[in-house]
Design a protein around this motif. Structure first.
Motif, PDB file in Angstrom:
ATOM      1  N   ARG A 173      48.282  19.751  10.086  1.00 11.56           N
ATOM      2  CA  ARG A 173      49.448  20.465   9.552  1.00 11.56           C
ATOM      3  C   ARG A 173      50.635  20.374  10.521  1.00 11.56           C
ATOM      4  O   ARG A 173      51.763  20.085  10.126  1.00 11.56           O
ATOM      5  CB  ARG A 173      49.095  21.930   9.314  1.00 11.56           C
TER       6      ARG A 173
ATOM      7  N   SER B  43      39.232  20.842   1.674  1.00 14.37           N
ATOM      8  CA  SER B  43      39.898  20.596   0.397  1.00 14.37           C
ATOM      9  C   SER B  43      40.990  19.546   0.525  1.00 14.37           C
ATOM     10  O   SER B  43      41.186  18.728  -0.375  1.00 14.37           O
ATOM     11  CB  SER B  43      40.500  21.897  -0.140  1.00 14.37           C
ATOM     12  N   ALA B  44      41.707  19.562   1.651  1.00 18.76           N
ATOM     13  CA  ALA B  44      42.809  18.635   1.838  1.00 18.76           C
ATOM     14  C   ALA B  44      42.333  17.191   1.771  1.00 18.76           C
ATOM     15  O   ALA B  44      42.931  16.349   1.090  1.00 18.76           O
ATOM     16  CB  ALA B  44      43.500  18.896   3.181  1.00 18.76           C
ATOM     17  N   SER B  45      41.237  16.885   2.462  1.00 18.83           N
ATOM     18  CA  SER B  45      40.742  15.505   2.483  1.00 18.83           C
ATOM     19  C   SER B  45      40.197  15.080   1.131  1.00 18.83           C
ATOM     20  O   SER B  45      40.421  13.951   0.681  1.00 18.83           O
ATOM     21  CB  SER B  45      39.658  15.343   3.559  1.00 18.83           C
TER      22      SER B  45
ATOM     23  N   THR C 166      49.947  27.703  -5.369  1.00 24.25           N
ATOM     24  CA  THR C 166      50.233  26.270  -5.312  1.00 24.25           C
ATOM     25  C   THR C 166      50.481  25.699  -6.703  1.00 24.25           C
ATOM     26  O   THR C 166      51.412  24.913  -6.911  1.00 24.25           O
ATOM     27  CB  THR C 166      49.058  25.518  -4.651  1.00 24.25           C
TER      28      THR C 166
ATOM     29  N   ASN D 160      52.477  23.829   3.076  1.00 18.08           N
ATOM     30  CA  ASN D 160      51.073  23.763   3.485  1.00 18.08           C
ATOM     31  C   ASN D 160      50.791  24.662   4.685  1.00 18.08           C
ATOM     32  O   ASN D 160      49.701  25.247   4.800  1.00 18.08           O
ATOM     33  CB  ASN D 160      50.687  22.323   3.813  1.00 18.08           C
TER      34      ASN D 160
ATOM     35  N   THR E  50      55.610  20.287   3.926  1.00 15.26           N
ATOM     36  CA  THR E  50      54.649  20.559   4.994  1.00 15.26           C
ATOM     37  C   THR E  50      54.624  22.045   5.329  1.00 15.26           C
ATOM     38  O   THR E  50      53.555  22.625   5.565  1.00 15.26           O
ATOM     39  CB  THR E  50      54.992  19.742   6.252  1.00 15.26           C
TER      40      THR E  50
ATOM     41  N   PHE F 130      43.095  15.022  -1.694  1.00 20.42           N
ATOM     42  CA  PHE F 130      43.994  13.899  -1.444  1.00 20.42           C
ATOM     43  C   PHE F 130      43.411  12.610  -2.006  1.00 20.42           C
ATOM     44  O   PHE F 130      44.161  11.722  -2.439  1.00 20.42           O
ATOM     45  CB  PHE F 130      44.262  13.771   0.063  1.00 20.42           C
TER      46      PHE F 130
ATOM     47  N   THR G 285      48.108  27.679   5.222  1.00 21.02           N
ATOM     48  CA  THR G 285      47.219  27.761   6.381  1.00 21.02           C
ATOM     49  C   THR G 285      47.313  29.129   7.056  1.00 21.02           C
ATOM     50  O   THR G 285      46.300  29.700   7.469  1.00 21.02           O
ATOM     51  CB  THR G 285      47.555  26.651   7.400  1.00 21.02           C
TER      52      THR G 285
ATOM     53  N   LEU H  61      40.227  25.086   3.508  1.00 19.53           N
ATOM     54  CA  LEU H  61      41.458  24.360   3.214  1.00 19.53           C
ATOM     55  C   LEU H  61      41.449  22.979   3.851  1.00 19.53           C
ATOM     56  O   LEU H  61      41.970  22.017   3.279  1.00 19.53           O
ATOM     57  CB  LEU H  61      42.676  25.156   3.699  1.00 19.53           C
ATOM     58  N   SER H  62      40.868  22.873   5.032  1.00 18.35           N
ATOM     59  CA  SER H  62      40.782  21.583   5.709  1.00 18.35           C
ATOM     60  C   SER H  62      39.904  20.616   4.908  1.00 18.35           C
ATOM     61  O   SER H  62      40.252  19.457   4.713  1.00 18.35           O
ATOM     62  CB  SER H  62      40.208  21.757   7.117  1.00 18.35           C
TER      63      SER H  62
ATOM     64  N   GLY I 118      42.168  20.621  10.673  1.00 24.83           N
ATOM     65  CA  GLY I 118      43.113  20.940   9.610  1.00 24.83           C
ATOM     66  C   GLY I 118      44.429  21.458  10.145  1.00 24.83           C
ATOM     67  O   GLY I 118      45.508  21.061   9.691  1.00 24.83           O
TER      68      GLY I 118
END
Length: 445
Positions: free
Chosen positions: A273, A53-55, A195, A32, A29, A58, A36, A50-51, A269
């Motif tokens: 986090r 992209s995360a959804s 990453t 991540n 975490t 995933f 952020t 990034l927010s 986002g």
């Protein structure tokens, strides 16, 4: 060597397995969080990217995560039966399966992600989002392989290896982000490159650790077994769909948050986090519960399953209470580390204060799902996920949107959905435990 979880103190096993797991996921975490922080240094658009992209990413990884959880259950049950040959056979076939799954998910992601991103994003940050996520998608095999290698290690009772590599890569990620974002000024592409490098190192280290366990015998004498793949798919489909629905649920939430502005998307986002930091102990408890229940179910030591469930939930509720208190007392302080935008800070703190109460529901959901996977009864996971992640959010969030209510009511609705799903899962898990007790009585007589 593997840890025999069918003997000894359940409390000790929960602690020794969950602490390394939660420590590892804590640093994951923080990995991540580092991303952020550097995205915040670039712009609010980068934070929103990034927010988004995360959804979406995933959703791509969800199937691999769910399949890896099923793998822990299958190998754990085989080890509980003292059938090492069977455990090795499953392990080798699962690795071959992971390679083909990675290729499928990578290609699917490259083809579909631009469409999903286009539906959500303001044109001002759609291009930034695609710039970031396209690099990540080509490295899908590193992520999937890491999940599978770690799942095999978890089945043997080893949660420390994952912890160790996550600690290392989270620290390395700070340097890599500075190098690619601040020094070379690659923007969000730099975050993605950092990453990918870290994930490659994670995969390589976990494979090295796996080769030193009794599960690895090399590929000499390997035989592809379609029945193993079918069993993996059968056991892995419900948790995979659960993880996919979690990801799709994030996507749905983002869809309804987007009309409130890019600051709201960025705040969502950031809130997630910070929230994930306090969820890590619960994730660790879930991993420990799955390993303990799987081995004891395989050994037909059913009497050890219910105490495992109760103790894990007790620990989880304690951590949740600490999280809720922290959000009300330190929320603004924590969020200010990730952004200097006052509007984003205000909206992030609101999310944490309202949605923090959903933690108690997440404890029940995570631990119950782990127990059901451990006893090879994961069927309910899919329908409850459809309710929690898709049906209820679409219906209830649409009501909030129709009446143009403040975002506060969106988060309040999210709490209701999580807690109602948790209540049903708790009752369902208790019914399955009662059936196990009946089976135990029949075995005795």
């Amino acid at each position: 060597m593997h840890t025999d979880l069918t003997q000894g103190s359940i409390k000790t096993h929960l602690i020794t397995l969950s602490i390394p797991a939660m420590t590892g996921y804590f640093f994951h975490t923080m990995f991540n969080v580092t991303d952020t922080v550097f995205a915040g240094l670039i712009s609010t658009e980068a934070l929103a990217a990034l927010s988004l992209s995360a959804s979406v990413f995933f959703m791509i990884l969800a199937i691999g995560i769910g399949m890896s959880e099923a793998l822990t259950s299958l190998v754990g049950n085989a080890l509980g039966e003292k059938n090492t040959d069977r455990a090795q056979h499953i392990a080798l076939n699962s690795i071959i399966f992971a390679v083909f799954l990675s290729l499928f998910l990578s290609i699917s992601g490259v083809l579909s992600v631009p469409y999903f991103i286009g539906l959500l994003g303001d044109p001002s940050y759609v291009s930034t989002t695609l710039e970031y996520i396209n690099i990540i998608l080509y490295a899908t095999i590193f992520f999937i392989a890491s999940f599978f290698f770690n799942a095999l290690l978890n089945a043997t009772g080893d949660t420390k290896s994952f912890r160790n590599i996550l600690i290392f890569t989270s620290i390395l990620n700070i340097f890599l982000n500075y190098l690619f974002v601040s020094y070379f000024e690659y923007g969000v592409r730099g975050i993605a490159i950092a990453t990918v490098i870290a994930e490659f190192l994670t995969m390589s280290y976990l494979f090295y650790k796996l080769k030193n366990t009794k599960l690895w015998r090399g590929y000499k004498g390997f035989k592809f077994d379609i029945s193993v793949i079918k069993e993996l798919l059968k056991q892995g489909f419900p948790p995979s769909m659960n993880m996919f629905m979690m990801a799709f649920g994030m996507y749905i939430i983002t869809y309804f948050v987007a009309p409130y502005g890019k600051e709201a998307v960025a705040a969502f986002g950031i809130g997630m986090r910070v929230e994930q930091i306090f969820l890590m102990p619960v994730v660790g408890l879930g991993i420990a519960t799955l390993a303990i229940v799987a081995q004891n179910n395989g050994a037909q030591e059913y009497k050890r399953i219910e105490p495992t469930l109760k103790l894990a939930m007790l620990f989880g509720f304690s951590v949740s209470l600490l999280g809720v208190i922290s959000f009300f007392t330190l929320g603004e302080y924590m969020v200010s580390f990730l952004t200097s935008d006052p509007i984003v800070i205000q909206m992030s703190v609101l999310y944490l204060k309202v949605c923090g109460f959903g933690f108690f529901g997440f404890v029940v959901i995570f631990i119950s799902i782990s127990m059901l996977q451990g006893i090879k009864k994961p069927a309910i996971i899919f329908p409850i996920s459809v309710y929690r992640q898709v049906v209820a959010p679409i219906i209830l969030f649409s009501v909030v949107a129709f009446f143009a209510l403040d975002i506060f009511y969106l988060w309040l609705t999210l709490d209701f959905i999580v807690l109602s799903a948790a209540l049903y899962l708790l009752l369902y898990a208790k019914r399955k435990l009662n059936k196990l007790k009946t089976n135990e009585i029949k075995l005795i007589h």
